[in-house]
Design a protein around this motif. Structure first.
Motif, PDB file in Angstrom:
ATOM      1  N   GLN A   4       0.834  -1.193   0.000  1.00  0.00           N
ATOM      2  CA  GLN A   4       0.000   0.000   0.000  1.00  0.00           C
ATOM      3  C   GLN A   4       0.872   1.247   0.000  1.00  0.00           C
ATOM      4  OE1 GLN A   4      -2.669  -0.234   3.350  1.00  0.00           O
ATOM      5  NE2 GLN A   4      -4.027  -1.698   2.334  1.00  0.00           N
ATOM      6  N   VAL A   5       0.387   2.277  -0.673  1.00  0.00           N
ATOM      7  CA  VAL A   5       1.064   3.574  -0.728  1.00  0.00           C
ATOM      8  C   VAL A   5       0.213   4.566   0.057  1.00  0.00           C
ATOM      9  CG1 VAL A   5       1.945   5.405  -2.228  1.00  0.00           C
ATOM     10  CG2 VAL A   5       2.042   3.016  -2.991  1.00  0.00           C
ATOM     11  N   TRP A   6       0.844   5.218   1.071  1.00  0.00           N
ATOM     12  CA  TRP A   6       0.122   6.153   1.934  1.00  0.00           C
ATOM     13  C   TRP A   6       0.688   7.562   1.787  1.00  0.00           C
ATOM     14  CZ3 TRP A   6      -3.435   4.935   6.174  1.00  0.00           C
ATOM     15  CH2 TRP A   6      -3.858   3.611   6.147  1.00  0.00           C
ATOM     16  N   ASP A   7      -0.156   8.527   2.090  1.00  0.00           N
ATOM     17  CA  ASP A   7       0.242   9.926   2.102  1.00  0.00           C
ATOM     18  C   ASP A   7       0.374  10.382   3.549  1.00  0.00           C
ATOM     19  OD1 ASP A   7       0.815  12.538   1.472  1.00  0.00           O
ATOM     20  OD2 ASP A   7      -1.277  13.099   1.095  1.00  0.00           O
ATOM     21  N   SER A   8       1.559  10.850   3.909  1.00  0.00           N
ATOM     22  CA  SER A   8       1.817  11.273   5.277  1.00  0.00           C
ATOM     23  C   SER A   8       1.333  12.719   5.470  1.00  0.00           C
ATOM     24  CB  SER A   8       3.305  11.167   5.592  1.00  0.00           C
ATOM     25  OG  SER A   8       3.569  11.622   6.890  1.00  0.00           O
ATOM     26  N   THR A  35      -3.333   9.174   4.851  1.00  0.00           N
ATOM     27  CA  THR A  35      -4.366   8.776   3.896  1.00  0.00           C
ATOM     28  C   THR A  35      -3.820   7.729   2.943  1.00  0.00           C
ATOM     29  OG1 THR A  35      -5.248  11.028   3.996  1.00  0.00           O
ATOM     30  CG2 THR A  35      -5.986   9.626   2.165  1.00  0.00           C
ATOM     31  N   PRO A  36      -4.510   6.590   2.801  1.00  0.00           N
ATOM     32  CA  PRO A  36      -4.067   5.604   1.805  1.00  0.00           C
ATOM     33  C   PRO A  36      -4.344   6.121   0.400  1.00  0.00           C
ATOM     34  CG  PRO A  36      -6.111   4.888   2.829  1.00  0.00           C
ATOM     35  CD  PRO A  36      -5.687   6.126   3.557  1.00  0.00           C
ATOM     36  N   MET A  37      -3.367   5.972  -0.489  1.00  0.00           N
ATOM     37  CA  MET A  37      -3.454   6.514  -1.840  1.00  0.00           C
ATOM     38  C   MET A  37      -3.616   5.430  -2.914  1.00  0.00           C
ATOM     39  SD  MET A  37      -3.341   9.699  -1.177  1.00  0.00           S
ATOM     40  CE  MET A  37      -3.271  10.284  -2.849  1.00  0.00           C
ATOM     41  N   ALA A  38      -2.849   4.359  -2.809  1.00  0.00           N
ATOM     42  CA  ALA A  38      -2.875   3.334  -3.860  1.00  0.00           C
ATOM     43  C   ALA A  38      -2.476   1.999  -3.262  1.00  0.00           C
ATOM     44  CB  ALA A  38      -1.955   3.709  -5.005  1.00  0.00           C
ATOM     45  N   MET A  39      -2.611   0.944  -4.088  1.00  0.00           N
ATOM     46  CA  MET A  39      -2.348  -0.409  -3.602  1.00  0.00           C
ATOM     47  C   MET A  39      -1.816  -1.255  -4.755  1.00  0.00           C
ATOM     48  SD  MET A  39      -5.006  -3.095  -1.810  1.00  0.00           S
ATOM     49  CE  MET A  39      -6.039  -3.106  -3.281  1.00  0.00           C
ATOM     50  N   LEU A  40      -1.010  -2.246  -4.395  1.00  0.00           N
ATOM     51  CA  LEU A  40      -0.466  -3.197  -5.359  1.00  0.00           C
ATOM     52  C   LEU A  40      -0.572  -4.597  -4.781  1.00  0.00           C
ATOM     53  CD1 LEU A  40       1.190  -4.058  -7.884  1.00  0.00           C
ATOM     54  CD2 LEU A  40       3.254  -3.631  -6.523  1.00  0.00           C
ATOM     55  N   ARG A  41      -1.135  -5.497  -5.544  1.00  0.00           N
ATOM     56  CA  ARG A  41      -1.203  -6.906  -5.149  1.00  0.00           C
ATOM     57  C   ARG A  41      -0.163  -7.670  -5.963  1.00  0.00           C
ATOM     58  NH1 ARG A  41      -5.893  -7.658  -2.098  1.00  0.00           N
ATOM     59  NH2 ARG A  41      -5.443  -9.898  -2.089  1.00  0.00           N
ATOM     60  N   TYR A  42       0.850  -8.177  -5.256  1.00  0.00           N
ATOM     61  CA  TYR A  42       1.958  -8.885  -5.892  1.00  0.00           C
ATOM     62  C   TYR A  42       1.739 -10.386  -5.743  1.00  0.00           C
ATOM     63  CZ  TYR A  42       6.769  -9.075  -7.653  1.00  0.00           C
ATOM     64  OH  TYR A  42       7.885  -9.266  -8.431  1.00  0.00           O
ATOM     65  N   PRO A  43       1.464 -11.125  -6.805  1.00  0.00           N
ATOM     66  CA  PRO A  43       1.217 -12.572  -6.684  1.00  0.00           C
ATOM     67  C   PRO A  43       2.444 -13.298  -6.147  1.00  0.00           C
ATOM     68  CG  PRO A  43       0.448 -11.756  -8.800  1.00  0.00           C
ATOM     69  CD  PRO A  43       1.248 -10.652  -8.185  1.00  0.00           C
ATOM     70  N   LEU A  44       2.212 -14.242  -5.279  1.00  0.00           N
ATOM     71  CA  LEU A  44       3.324 -15.007  -4.711  1.00  0.00           C
ATOM     72  C   LEU A  44       4.041 -15.830  -5.781  1.00  0.00           C
ATOM     73  CD1 LEU A  44       4.551 -15.418  -1.862  1.00  0.00           C
ATOM     74  CD2 LEU A  44       3.228 -17.538  -1.703  1.00  0.00           C
ATOM     75  N   ASN A  84      -9.365   0.571  -3.254  1.00  0.00           N
ATOM     76  CA  ASN A  84     -10.444  -0.409  -3.380  1.00  0.00           C
ATOM     77  C   ASN A  84     -10.168  -1.483  -4.429  1.00  0.00           C
ATOM     78  OD1 ASN A  84     -12.059   0.966  -1.443  1.00  0.00           O
ATOM     79  ND2 ASN A  84     -12.730   2.421  -3.047  1.00  0.00           N
ATOM     80  N   GLY A  85      -9.020  -1.389  -5.092  1.00  0.00           N
ATOM     81  CA  GLY A  85      -8.681  -2.379  -6.109  1.00  0.00           C
ATOM     82  C   GLY A  85      -9.091  -1.998  -7.517  1.00  0.00           C
TER      83      GLY A  85
END
Length: 325
Positions: free
Chosen positions: A17-21, A28-37, A62-63
Motif C-alpha cells: 500500500q502507498v500512503w500519504d503522510s 491517507t491511503p493513496m494506492a495499492m499493489l497486489r503482488y502474486p506469490l 479499493n482495487g
C-alpha cells in the motif's frame, strides 16, 4: 516470517500500500499493489542476488484501476528453521552522480477554464526530485501575453541535480501550470518528462536535445530535393498530342517498332476510305478527277474518246480502293 505452501500458486498475494503522510491530520491511503506469490523469485539464501526491480501498475485502495506505478522487486528466501533470523539488509539506494538539467519554457496553449473562470496569468513550476538534496525546482514569471489561455514565457533555466547511474532509477521531471490569482493559485494542468532518455550515459535510450526537430527539417529537405530531381528527370507528358507531321512523340520505353505499327494501322484506316496518308512534303489527299463531259455534235451522236474511258476507269478504281492505286 510466514509459513507458506510449497506450491506458490496456492499462496496469498503480497499486498503493498502507498500512503500519504499528513502532519495535521491522519495519514491517507493513496494506492495499492497486489503482488502474486507466484511472481516472486525463490532464493536459496539471503546472500543470493536479488532480481532486478520492475515497474508495476497501481490500483486505488479499493482495487479499481488507477494511475501510477511502483518500482518493486520481491523474492522468497528459504529458512532452515522457523527461528532463523536474517542480517540487516543492505542499502539499495542507487549510486548517484551530479548533473545539469536545462529547461526552456516557451509558453502554454489552449488552457481550459477552472471553475468557469478563464486563466488570467499562468506560470509554470518545474520540479526535479532527488533522494539526497530533496530535489530542485524553479518557476517562471506569470504571464498574460498575448492572453491568459495562450501565455508566452520565453525563459531558460539550468538547475543542478543528482541523477542515478542506472537509468532504471531515473526520476521524472514534473511540470505544473498554476494561475497566479489574487486570492488563490489553482492548478490548471500537469505533465511529466522522463529524464532517463536525457541521460547521456544511458546509451540504450539517450536522445540528444532537439533530435526530433532536426530530423524533421532534414527529412523535409531530402523530400524536396528528391521531388525536384524527379521533376527534372521525368519527360514532359504530351497526353497523346502529335507533332507537326502526324507522328506522336515517343515516350520513354517505346521503340521504333511501336511507331511503325501505328503508322501501318493509320495507312490501313485511310486506305479503307480510299485516301492514303501522305507525309509533310506530299499532299495528304489526291484531288479527285472529274469526268469530262462532252456535248452532242450536230449529228446527234455522243462521241466518247479513249481518254475519257481511261479517266473513268481511274476514277472507279480510286473510289473502290484499288491496291494498284
Amino acid at each position: 516470517n510466514e509459513l507458506l505452501p510449497k506450491d506458490p500458486f496456492y499462496g496469498p498475494d503480497v499486498v503493498v500500500q502507498v500512503w500519504d503522510s499528513d502532519n495535521l491530520s491522519a495519514n491517507t491511503p493513496m494506492a495499492m499493489l497486489r503482488y502474486p506469490l507466484a511472481d516472486c523469485v525463490e532464493l536459496q539464501s539471503e546472500a543470493s542476488r536479488f532480481p532486478q526491480p520492475t515497474w508495476r501498475k497501481l490500483t486505488d485502495i479499493n482495487g479499481d484501476p488507477g494511475s501510477g506505478e511502483l518500482l518493486v522487486s520481491a523474492a522468497l528466501i528459504k529458512k532452515r528453521d522457523v527461528g532463523e533470523k536474517f542480517n540487516k539488509p543492505e542499502d539499495i539506494t542507487p549510486q548517484m552522480r551530479p548533473a545539469w538539467v536545462e529547461v526552456t519554457c516557451l509558453g502554454v496553449r489552449q488552457l481550459k477554464t477552472y471553475r468557469l473562470r478563464t486563466p488570467r496569468e499562468p506560470y509554470v513550476r518545474v520540479d526535479v526530485p532527488a533522494p539526497n538534496d530533496g530535489g530542485s525546482y524553479f518557476r517562471t514569471k506569470a504571464s498574460k501575453r498575448p492572453s491568459g489561455r495562450n501565455a508566452n514565457f520565453g525563459e531558460r533555466k539550468v538547475i543542478a541535480v543528482e541523477m542515478p547511474e542506472n537509468a532504471l532509477f531515473a526520476q521524472q521531471m514534473d511540470l505544473r501550470v498554476y494561475d497566479a490569482r489574487s486570492l488563490s493559485t489553482p492548478l490548471l494542468g500537469a505533465t511529466t518528462v522522463d529524464l532517463a532518455k536525457k541521460m547521456s550515459w544511458n546509451a540504450d535510450e539517450y536522445e540528444p536535445p532537439q533530435t526530433d526537430l532536426f530530423d524533421d527539417v532534414e527529412a523535409r529537405r531530402r523530400e524536396e530535393a528528391a521531388a525536384a530531381q524527379r521533376a527534372h528527370e521525368e519527360p514532359e507528358e504530351d497526353g497523346g498530342r502529335r507533332r507537326k507531321g502526324g507522328r506522336r512523340r515517343r515516350r520513354p520505353g517505346e521503340d521504333q517498332d511501336q511507331d511503325d505499327d501505328e503508322e501501318s494501322s493509320e495507312d490501313e484506316l485511310f486506305g479503307a476510305f480510299g485516301e492514303p496518308r501522305g507525309d509533310d512534303d506530299e499532299p495528304s489527299r489526291r484531288r479527285k478527277r472529274r469526268p469530262k463531259v462532252t456535248f452532242a455534235d450536230e449529228g446527234g451522236g455522243h462521241p466518247q474518246d479513249q481518254d475519257d474511258d481511261d479517266d473513268q476507269d481511274d476514277e472507279e478504281a480510286f473510289l473502290l480502293g484499288d491496291p494498284g492505286e
